[in-house]
Design an enzyme around this catalytic site. Sequence first.
Site, mmCIF file in Angstrom:
data_model
loop_
_atom_site.group_PDB
_atom_site.id
_atom_site.type_symbol
_atom_site.label_atom_id
_atom_site.label_comp_id
_atom_site.label_asym_id
_atom_site.label_seq_id
_atom_site.Cartn_x
_atom_site.Cartn_y
_atom_site.Cartn_z
ATOM 1 N N PHE A 1 -1.637 4.468 19.572
ATOM 2 C CA PHE A 1 -0.430 4.776 18.791
ATOM 3 C C PHE A 1 0.785 4.668 19.706
ATOM 4 O O PHE A 1 0.843 5.322 20.743
ATOM 5 C CB PHE A 1 -0.477 6.182 18.180
ATOM 6 C CG PHE A 1 0.742 6.461 17.334
ATOM 7 C CD1 PHE A 1 0.797 6.063 16.008
ATOM 8 C CD2 PHE A 1 1.858 7.089 17.881
ATOM 9 C CE1 PHE A 1 1.937 6.289 15.235
ATOM 10 C CE2 PHE A 1 2.999 7.317 17.120
ATOM 11 C CZ PHE A 1 3.032 6.914 15.789
ATOM 12 N N ASP B 1 1.794 4.373 28.300
ATOM 13 C CA ASP B 1 2.554 5.208 27.374
ATOM 14 C C ASP B 1 2.216 6.672 27.635
ATOM 15 O O ASP B 1 1.096 7.115 27.364
ATOM 16 C CB ASP B 1 2.184 4.798 25.935
ATOM 17 C CG ASP B 1 2.961 5.573 24.884
ATOM 18 O OD1 ASP B 1 3.522 6.637 25.205
ATOM 19 O OD2 ASP B 1 2.984 5.116 23.723
ATOM 20 N N LYS C 1 8.621 12.633 23.901
ATOM 21 C CA LYS C 1 8.403 13.904 23.188
ATOM 22 C C LYS C 1 8.960 15.160 23.908
ATOM 23 O O LYS C 1 9.963 15.693 23.479
ATOM 24 C CB LYS C 1 6.933 14.061 22.840
ATOM 25 C CG LYS C 1 6.533 13.082 21.714
ATOM 26 C CD LYS C 1 5.197 13.391 21.114
ATOM 27 C CE LYS C 1 5.004 12.681 19.792
ATOM 28 N NZ LYS C 1 4.400 11.369 19.887
HETATM 29 C C1 LIG Z 1 4.727 10.076 19.313
HETATM 30 C C2 LIG Z 1 4.320 8.917 20.139
HETATM 31 C C3 LIG Z 1 5.111 7.756 20.177
HETATM 32 C C4 LIG Z 1 6.345 7.568 19.317
HETATM 33 O O1 LIG Z 1 7.350 8.478 19.622
HETATM 34 P P1 LIG Z 1 8.530 8.753 18.539
HETATM 35 O O2 LIG Z 1 9.494 9.630 19.278
HETATM 36 O O3 LIG Z 1 7.908 9.393 17.349
HETATM 37 O O4 LIG Z 1 9.122 7.427 18.225
HETATM 38 C C5 LIG Z 1 4.697 6.724 21.000
HETATM 39 N N1 LIG Z 1 3.583 6.836 21.757
HETATM 40 C C6 LIG Z 1 2.822 7.943 21.755
HETATM 41 C C7 LIG Z 1 1.611 8.011 22.633
HETATM 42 C C8 LIG Z 1 3.147 9.017 20.938
HETATM 43 O O5 LIG Z 1 2.366 10.103 20.899
#
Ligand SMILES: *Cc1c(COP(=O)(O)O)cnc(C)c1O
Length: 392
Positions: free
Chosen positions: A142, A227, A270
């Site tokens: 994700f 990420d 986040k």
């Molecule tokens: C939440 C999340 C995103 C996206 O972040 P947003 O601030 O909602 O755009 C991308 N990568 C990971 C691993 C996430 O948990």
Amino acid sequence: MIKLDRIRAAEERLLLPTYERNPILFVRGEGVHLIDENGDRYLDLLSGIGVNALGYAHPAIEEAIARQSRALIHTSNLFYHEGQAELALRLTERTGLDRVFFANTGTEAWEGAMKIARAHAGLLRSEGIQIGTKFLALEQSFHGRTFGSVSTTYKAKYREPFGPVVPGVEFVRFNDVADLRAKFSNEVCAILVEAIQGEGGIRPLSQEFFAEARALASSTGALLVVDEIQAGMGRTGKWCAYQHYGISGAHADRSSSVGWIQPDITTLAKPIAGGIPLGAILCTEEAARAIHPGMHGTTFGGGPLACAVAIAVIDAIEKENLLQNATEVGDYFQAQLRALASRHDAIKDVRGKGLMIAAELDSADLAKLTVAEMLKRRQFLPYLTMMREENE
Ligand SMILES: *Cc1c(COP(=O)(O)O)cnc(C)c1O
């Protein structure tokens, strides 16, 4: 309840129907607790989806918001302010990377990371190195909801209604080294991973898979992009989850000097500013060679308010020893869950690092029932993710 019913009816008329909200109206938070309109107090295991790293109403955040909002909230990126370099220094020192770009959200940081990877491959081609434009992403990944991010996100229902998405993405089976080797070639400009998948079910990369991804990328000049939007900023007991992955032997990249498997690019968001929107792309000097003035930018990203709060969050994490706290509380929590699992067959697995923990249940129905029951008891606020919602 009257107020909740009124709000729900108004939202049903006025908002795009993107969310299936739980029927709770929160009015306040204190530390690790959220309090709803009836005064019921929930132990918050969700933390605004990994955002509220210092909990609710933390004095360091209140103070930074009050102080900075009186001085300056926004100036645009056409001018200097005091916060960006100061925050970038804190982030580079803690992650082993060299340069930072500030965005507003996770998905925006991820988009920027993908753009840097494509631009870097273009730069290498201009220097005579054969390298393509393809991305390898992982199954169950994700990375967000904008076009580049959904194109690298595995779940078909997030991607397919909006097609055609960004082309050139291939998905590799999670932790399958043979599949990674088979799909990697000099057509690939970047391998994209989460060190610990969040929405995919709190699933850590294996040491072997991560080390192989690092070695393959280094062998062609492709970038390893990690990420850390959900796992980063201390949740797992280290600043970034990739720092849990040690190295054995020499690496043809930065890993040998830092002592962990080092990405070329990482993304944070986040929890970075304790609930104020902020995202960051961090990269090596080598990746940064591809970026020149005017190629990328943002109006709001890295504004004075968000930077001031992020600096306060990092300082509080250190002053209050929260990395160690995440490790200790997380180990205790996992041990308790394991004890429960030994008595209940329905708990299939307990895993994670620090305070990024999952208990995997037998079936989706049972998981939904458990969450519904937790909410009904009005004591715990859980995070539910369906890791086996397969693509058709
Ligand atoms: C939440 C999340 C995103 C996206 O972040 P947003 O601030 O909602 O755009 C991308 N990568 C990971 C691993 C996430 O948990």
